[in-house]
Design a protein around this motif. Structure first.
Motif, short mmCIF file in Angstrom:
data_model
loop_
_atom_site.label_atom_id
_atom_site.label_comp_id
_atom_site.label_asym_id
_atom_site.label_seq_id
_atom_site.Cartn_x
_atom_site.Cartn_y
_atom_site.Cartn_z
N LYS A 34 -54.83 0.39 1.40
CA LYS A 34 -55.83 1.15 0.66
C LYS A 34 -56.88 1.62 1.66
O LYS A 34 -57.32 0.85 2.51
CB LYS A 34 -56.48 0.29 -0.41
CG LYS A 34 -55.55 -0.01 -1.55
CD LYS A 34 -56.28 -0.70 -2.66
CE LYS A 34 -55.36 -0.91 -3.84
NZ LYS A 34 -56.04 -1.58 -4.93
N GLU A 74 -62.55 -2.14 -8.79
CA GLU A 74 -61.84 -0.93 -9.20
C GLU A 74 -62.04 -0.69 -10.68
O GLU A 74 -61.89 -1.61 -11.49
CB GLU A 74 -60.36 -1.05 -8.87
CG GLU A 74 -60.08 -1.07 -7.39
CD GLU A 74 -58.60 -1.16 -7.07
OE1 GLU A 74 -57.79 -1.29 -7.99
OE2 GLU A 74 -58.28 -1.08 -5.88
N GLU A 81 -59.20 6.72 -10.65
CA GLU A 81 -59.47 5.41 -10.06
C GLU A 81 -60.67 5.51 -9.13
O GLU A 81 -60.67 6.28 -8.18
CB GLU A 81 -58.25 4.93 -9.25
CG GLU A 81 -57.02 4.68 -10.07
CD GLU A 81 -57.10 3.37 -10.85
OE1 GLU A 81 -57.70 2.41 -10.35
OE2 GLU A 81 -56.58 3.35 -11.97
N LEU A 83 -64.25 3.13 -7.38
CA LEU A 83 -64.80 1.82 -7.02
C LEU A 83 -66.28 1.79 -7.34
O LEU A 83 -66.98 2.78 -7.10
CB LEU A 83 -64.64 1.56 -5.51
CG LEU A 83 -63.28 1.24 -4.97
CD1 LEU A 83 -63.32 1.26 -3.46
CD2 LEU A 83 -62.84 -0.12 -5.45
#
Length: 95
Positions: A34, A74, A81, A83
């Motif tokens: 990621k 998340e 998506e 954060l």
């Protein structure tokens, strides 16, 4: 976007890395890490000192930042998506 983080939290959209190595090899999805680079989507108003004075945020919407590998939580907003993390989890801004 209809979401605004509170206090000293920021909302970050990850920026995907390259799909190929410098040598031209294609990296499969299962081998990718990621990314730890992102763009600030929105920011809270900032933290407060004990006396109530506001500590201004060092980042703003649109900034590109680096953050720790395991930073943030998340969340999904409008099927995207994202954060959410504290400003202190951000390691630095990119020019």
């Amino acid at each position: 976007m209809a979401f605004t983080p509170l206090h000293d939290r920021v909302l970050v959209r990850r920026i995907e890395g390259d799909e190929k190595t410098k040598g031209g090899l294609i990296i499969p999805d299962s081998a990718k890490e990621k990314p730890s680079e992102g763009e600030i989507v929105s920011v809270g108003e900032g933290a407060r000192k004990d006396n109530g004075e506001l500590i201004e945020m060092a980042v703003k919407a649109g900034d590109r930042v680096l953050f720790g590998k395991w930073s943030g939580t998340e969340i999904t907003i409008d099927s995207e998506e994202l954060l959410i993390m504290k400003e202190s989890d951000i390691l630095g801004k990119m020019a």
